[in-house]
Design an enzyme around this catalytic site. Sequence first.
Site, PDB file in Angstrom:
ATOM      1  N   CYS A 127      73.653  23.790 -93.930  1.00  0.00           N
ATOM      2  CA  CYS A 127      74.507  23.194 -92.618  1.00  0.00           C
ATOM      3  C   CYS A 127      75.645  22.873 -92.908  1.00  0.00           C
ATOM      4  O   CYS A 127      75.941  22.857 -93.325  1.00  0.00           O
ATOM      5  CB  CYS A 127      73.829  22.019 -92.704  1.00  0.00           C
ATOM      6  SG  CYS A 127      74.656  21.132 -90.843  1.00  0.00           S
ATOM      7  N   PHE A 264      65.293  38.413 -80.988  1.00  0.00           N
ATOM      8  CA  PHE A 264      63.719  38.398 -80.993  1.00  0.00           C
ATOM      9  C   PHE A 264      63.258  39.969 -81.397  1.00  0.00           C
ATOM     10  O   PHE A 264      62.645  41.232 -80.952  1.00  0.00           O
ATOM     11  CB  PHE A 264      63.641  39.012 -79.563  1.00  0.00           C
ATOM     12  CG  PHE A 264      63.555  37.139 -79.163  1.00  0.00           C
ATOM     13  CD1 PHE A 264      61.784  36.433 -80.323  1.00  0.00           C
ATOM     14  CD2 PHE A 264      63.723  35.941 -78.227  1.00  0.00           C
ATOM     15  CE1 PHE A 264      61.539  35.202 -79.700  1.00  0.00           C
ATOM     16  CE2 PHE A 264      63.374  35.173 -77.614  1.00  0.00           C
ATOM     17  CZ  PHE A 264      62.767  34.705 -79.200  1.00  0.00           C
ATOM     18  N   GLY A 268      60.193  48.235 -81.738  1.00  0.00           N
ATOM     19  CA  GLY A 268      59.687  48.845 -80.776  1.00  0.00           C
ATOM     20  C   GLY A 268      60.735  47.855 -79.324  1.00  0.00           C
ATOM     21  O   GLY A 268      60.228  48.048 -78.014  1.00  0.00           O
ATOM     22  N   ARG A 269      60.897  46.635 -79.788  1.00  0.00           N
ATOM     23  CA  ARG A 269      61.773  45.582 -78.824  1.00  0.00           C
ATOM     24  C   ARG A 269      62.694  44.751 -79.372  1.00  0.00           C
ATOM     25  O   ARG A 269      63.158  44.457 -80.829  1.00  0.00           O
ATOM     26  CB  ARG A 269      60.855  44.703 -78.045  1.00  0.00           C
ATOM     27  CG  ARG A 269      59.653  43.994 -79.578  1.00  0.00           C
ATOM     28  CD  ARG A 269      59.688  42.607 -78.142  1.00  0.00           C
ATOM     29  NE  ARG A 269      61.270  41.468 -77.489  1.00  0.00           N
ATOM     30  CZ  ARG A 269      60.694  41.166 -77.742  1.00  0.00           C
ATOM     31  NH1 ARG A 269      59.514  40.114 -76.939  1.00  0.00           N
ATOM     32  NH2 ARG A 269      62.022  40.356 -77.168  1.00  0.00           N
TER      33      ARG A 269
END
Length: 281
Positions: A127, A264, A268-269
């Site tokens: 942190c 994300f 493929g994405r």
Amino acid sequence: MIEITKRTISFFKNLTFIKQIDKDTVSDSNNSRFEFIQKEETLAVEMPVALVYNGISHTVMMATPSNLEDFALGFSLAEGVIDRVSDIYGIDVEETCNGVEVQVELATRCFVRLKDLRRTLTGRTGCGICGSEQLEQVTKKLAKLDRTFCFELKKLDGCLALLQQAQTLGKQTGSTHAVGFFSPQGELLAIREDVGRHVALDKLLGWHAKQGKPQGFVLTTSRASYEMVQKTASCGIEMLIAISAATDLAVRMAEECNLTLIGFAREGRATVYTEKVRLKI
């Protein structure tokens, strides 16, 4: 390649990164009942690592005790403690009874500035905001990044595979973050692992600085927090790709400094949040 002048590095043979333990594992052996099975597990070491500048303790982070020279250098650059690699005259890693101290010898100019901006923090796992004395330091203004390269998104799947294959510590323990630096062509140039995502990034940024800040981008197994964006952009890196999502502050900060932010990232994405001008489909 840029090197630290007057480099003084000492590592201890008993400073290990993993530990073996015996533990009981519960498993459903025949789909009808559970039983305890004793097996050996490999754990990532997590211990307090103190950064000490010119004899004065500045911060304590919970980290894996590997690549600590890179960590000290990357943290110092990303946090604005130093302006360039040559501002550090020496780094000495010392094991203590409670953890590890990384002794950093700073140029006088930087040490004077550090005392003015002093913050003492005890981070949880990597942190980097805990203990900030001034809220303004959390959202410090970043310089606009140049747009010097274009990345073909079709190469992202290959980058994800390379990062996965290179995670030596992660494969053994299943409890560490990994951060990789890739060339604009998708070649994996370096990887750093740690129990804390911010610490892993600091380690990579230290490597990046020692190599003369080559062109390329960062790929991380974690989410993209505002601090990941802040650290990446402050070291002049134009693109950050995360396997998990980005936070709203991370996106706003990326927009302000022209950083290409992607989340994300999967086979493929991917989700492109900002600055798609650096991407080629």
